[in-house]
Write an enzyme that holds these catalytic residues in place. Structure first.
Site, PDB file in Angstrom:
ATOM      1  N   LYS A   9       0.639 -33.693  -7.250  1.00  0.00           N
ATOM      2  CA  LYS A   9      -0.665 -33.650  -8.021  1.00  0.00           C
ATOM      3  C   LYS A   9      -0.952 -34.917  -8.768  1.00  0.00           C
ATOM      4  O   LYS A   9      -2.095 -35.087  -8.866  1.00  0.00           O
ATOM      5  CB  LYS A   9      -0.615 -32.267  -9.025  1.00  0.00           C
ATOM      6  CG  LYS A   9      -0.364 -31.096  -8.361  1.00  0.00           C
ATOM      7  CD  LYS A   9      -0.569 -29.924  -9.309  1.00  0.00           C
ATOM      8  CE  LYS A   9       0.347 -29.827 -10.492  1.00  0.00           C
ATOM      9  NZ  LYS A   9       1.680 -29.709 -10.331  1.00  0.00           N
ATOM     10  N   ARG A  84      -2.701 -23.237 -15.482  1.00  0.00           N
ATOM     11  CA  ARG A  84      -1.394 -22.978 -15.065  1.00  0.00           C
ATOM     12  C   ARG A  84      -1.268 -21.451 -15.303  1.00  0.00           C
ATOM     13  O   ARG A  84      -0.220 -20.852 -14.786  1.00  0.00           O
ATOM     14  CB  ARG A  84      -0.464 -23.525 -15.963  1.00  0.00           C
ATOM     15  CG  ARG A  84       0.257 -24.761 -15.198  1.00  0.00           C
ATOM     16  CD  ARG A  84       1.177 -25.223 -16.232  1.00  0.00           C
ATOM     17  NE  ARG A  84       2.355 -26.021 -15.721  1.00  0.00           N
ATOM     18  CZ  ARG A  84       2.298 -27.367 -15.507  1.00  0.00           C
ATOM     19  NH1 ARG A  84       1.036 -28.115 -15.756  1.00  0.00           N
ATOM     20  NH2 ARG A  84       3.382 -28.268 -15.081  1.00  0.00           N
ATOM     21  N   ARG A 121      12.664 -38.512  -8.943  1.00  0.00           N
ATOM     22  CA  ARG A 121      11.412 -39.476  -9.531  1.00  0.00           C
ATOM     23  C   ARG A 121      11.809 -40.010 -10.771  1.00  0.00           C
ATOM     24  O   ARG A 121      12.556 -39.427 -11.636  1.00  0.00           O
ATOM     25  CB  ARG A 121      10.163 -38.368  -9.362  1.00  0.00           C
ATOM     26  CG  ARG A 121      10.130 -37.606 -10.382  1.00  0.00           C
ATOM     27  CD  ARG A 121       8.724 -36.798 -10.495  1.00  0.00           C
ATOM     28  NE  ARG A 121       8.538 -35.746 -11.663  1.00  0.00           N
ATOM     29  CZ  ARG A 121       7.435 -34.938 -11.650  1.00  0.00           C
ATOM     30  NH1 ARG A 121       6.229 -35.026 -10.818  1.00  0.00           N
ATOM     31  NH2 ARG A 121       7.343 -34.148 -12.611  1.00  0.00           N
ATOM     32  N   ARG A 165      12.078 -38.294 -16.045  1.00  0.00           N
ATOM     33  CA  ARG A 165      11.485 -37.352 -17.211  1.00  0.00           C
ATOM     34  C   ARG A 165      12.456 -36.546 -17.787  1.00  0.00           C
ATOM     35  O   ARG A 165      13.551 -35.941 -17.127  1.00  0.00           O
ATOM     36  CB  ARG A 165      10.172 -36.707 -16.548  1.00  0.00           C
ATOM     37  CG  ARG A 165       8.990 -37.351 -16.769  1.00  0.00           C
ATOM     38  CD  ARG A 165       7.918 -36.666 -15.970  1.00  0.00           C
ATOM     39  NE  ARG A 165       7.928 -35.171 -16.252  1.00  0.00           N
ATOM     40  CZ  ARG A 165       6.752 -34.552 -15.860  1.00  0.00           C
ATOM     41  NH1 ARG A 165       5.964 -34.994 -15.153  1.00  0.00           N
ATOM     42  NH2 ARG A 165       6.716 -32.941 -16.073  1.00  0.00           N
ATOM     43  N   ARG A 176      11.457 -24.409 -14.493  1.00  0.00           N
ATOM     44  CA  ARG A 176       9.984 -24.705 -14.272  1.00  0.00           C
ATOM     45  C   ARG A 176       9.639 -24.172 -12.816  1.00  0.00           C
ATOM     46  O   ARG A 176       8.291 -23.629 -13.056  1.00  0.00           O
ATOM     47  CB  ARG A 176       9.673 -26.463 -14.356  1.00  0.00           C
ATOM     48  CG  ARG A 176       9.684 -27.005 -15.535  1.00  0.00           C
ATOM     49  CD  ARG A 176      10.167 -28.620 -15.694  1.00  0.00           C
ATOM     50  NE  ARG A 176       8.984 -29.036 -15.174  1.00  0.00           N
ATOM     51  CZ  ARG A 176       8.873 -30.386 -14.685  1.00  0.00           C
ATOM     52  NH1 ARG A 176       9.959 -30.923 -14.370  1.00  0.00           N
ATOM     53  NH2 ARG A 176       7.931 -30.805 -14.088  1.00  0.00           N
TER      54      ARG A 176
HETATM   55  P1  AMP Z   1       3.655 -31.581 -15.839  1.00  0.00           P
HETATM   56  O1  AMP Z   1       3.398 -33.103 -16.217  1.00  0.00           O
HETATM   57  O2  AMP Z   1       2.033 -31.135 -15.473  1.00  0.00           O
HETATM   58  O3  AMP Z   1       4.421 -31.120 -15.089  1.00  0.00           O
HETATM   59  O4  AMP Z   1       3.678 -30.868 -17.351  1.00  0.00           O
HETATM   60  C1  AMP Z   1       4.650 -31.157 -18.122  1.00  0.00           C
HETATM   61  C2  AMP Z   1       4.943 -30.134 -19.104  1.00  0.00           C
HETATM   62  O5  AMP Z   1       3.803 -29.861 -19.937  1.00  0.00           O
HETATM   63  C3  AMP Z   1       4.976 -28.613 -18.431  1.00  0.00           C
HETATM   64  O6  AMP Z   1       6.367 -28.000 -17.988  1.00  0.00           O
HETATM   65  C4  AMP Z   1       4.460 -27.733 -19.532  1.00  0.00           C
HETATM   66  O7  AMP Z   1       5.554 -27.523 -20.662  1.00  0.00           O
HETATM   67  C5  AMP Z   1       3.651 -28.452 -20.150  1.00  0.00           C
HETATM   68  N1  AMP Z   1       2.133 -28.399 -19.664  1.00  0.00           N
HETATM   69  C6  AMP Z   1       1.436 -28.921 -19.158  1.00  0.00           C
HETATM   70  N2  AMP Z   1       0.211 -28.419 -18.531  1.00  0.00           N
HETATM   71  C7  AMP Z   1       0.183 -27.379 -19.078  1.00  0.00           C
HETATM   72  C8  AMP Z   1      -0.557 -26.165 -19.127  1.00  0.00           C
HETATM   73  N3  AMP Z   1      -1.880 -26.160 -18.437  1.00  0.00           N
HETATM   74  N4  AMP Z   1      -0.294 -25.057 -19.784  1.00  0.00           N
HETATM   75  C9  AMP Z   1       0.914 -24.968 -20.379  1.00  0.00           C
HETATM   76  N5  AMP Z   1       1.981 -25.848 -20.401  1.00  0.00           N
HETATM   77  C10 AMP Z   1       1.481 -26.991 -19.940  1.00  0.00           C
END
Ligand code: AMP
Length: 236
Positions: A9, A84, A121, A165, A176
């Site tokens: 994404k 989400r 990654r 990360r 996750r």
């Molecule tokens: P991502 O980079 O999109 O994988 O997001 C990393 C982490 O940020 C996720 O595992 C969540 O802990 C938090 N996070 C990101 N976006 C959201 C969201 N829309 N709602 C809740 N937690 C989020």
């Protein structure tokens, strides 16, 4: 843009946003920036993110509401990582009232492939750029590597070190994915009957996914222009 962690994404949103000159809004990136800056939000989000859980809906909805009201987002935007949960999707529908319809594209990838991708990654520890080909300068290109020394991979954008990360380690990745299947995958059901919804195959090379994404968005646009979807998005 919908899809599990590791579906691509962020990479696709970045490319699409750049191509159409609209802001890419990544909630994960906003949170990681807050953690790095040590703000109140960052301090609250850090432990939640490290465990692979979701930050609370109210906090996330306020972040996105505020961000979508900024002038640069008024002519369009691409959202990566939001919504989400069903509560976030409901809030986004409310935020979008009176604006152009929301186009929802799901990038589908199976768990085995996601686990493989997330394990390898990297991200720039300085600017947060992802490791898609355009951002990375590989080790053999550096002078030290040519001289036979091993050098860490460097970010093409800022020269920072590329690292894993902290939430991409195996244990957190399992959590996750569990959270994704429980909280986020139901959004496919939430959106799938809308004429503005499309699903594409994310297990292909990034260029093919980008082509499919562009085609999906174009086909929604055609439908809207032909009057098949009411402004604001047809709701169930
Ligand atoms: P991502 O980079 O999109 O994988 O997001 C990393 C982490 O940020 C996720 O595992 C969540 O802990 C938090 N996070 C990101 N976006 C959201 C969201 N829309 N709602 C809740 N937690 C989020």
């Amino acid at each position: 843009m919908l899809g599990p962690p590791g579906a691509g994404k962020g990479t696709q949103a970045e490319r699409f946003g750049r191509r159409w000159e609209i802001p890419k809004i990544s909630t994960g990136e906003i949170l990681r920036d807050a953690v790095n800056a040590g703000t109140g939000l960052g301090l609250r989000a850090k432990a939640v993110m490290a465990r692979g859980k979701l930050v609370g809906d109210d906090v996330m909805i306020e972040i996105v509401r505020e961000r979508l009201e900024r002038p640069d987002a008024l002519g369009g935007f691409i959202l990566d990582g939001f919504p989400r949960t069903v509560a976030q999707a409901n809030a986004l529908d409310a935020i979008m009232e009176g604006r152009d319809p929301l186009i929802v594209v799901d990038i589908a990838v199976d768990d085995a492939e996601l686990i493989r991708r997330l394990g390898s990654r990297t991200i720039c520890e300085d600017c947060g750029a992802g490791d898609d080909a355009e951002e990375v300068i590989s080790a053999p290109e550096s002078a030290a590597a040519v001289a036979g020394q091993t050098e860490p991979l460097r970010c093409r954008r800022c020269g920072g070190r590329l690292v894993q990360r902290t939430d991409d380690n195996a244990e957190v990745v399992r959590e996750r994915l569990k959270v994704y299947h429980r909280e986020t995958e139901p959004l496919v059901e939430y959106y799938h009957l809308r004429p503005t919804f499309r699903s594409i195959d994310g297990a292909q090379p990034p260029d093919r996914v980008a082509d499919d994404l562009a085609a999906a968005i174009e086909s929604v646009g055609k439908g809207l222009r032909a009057g098949n979807a009411a402004p604001g998005g047809a709701r169930r």
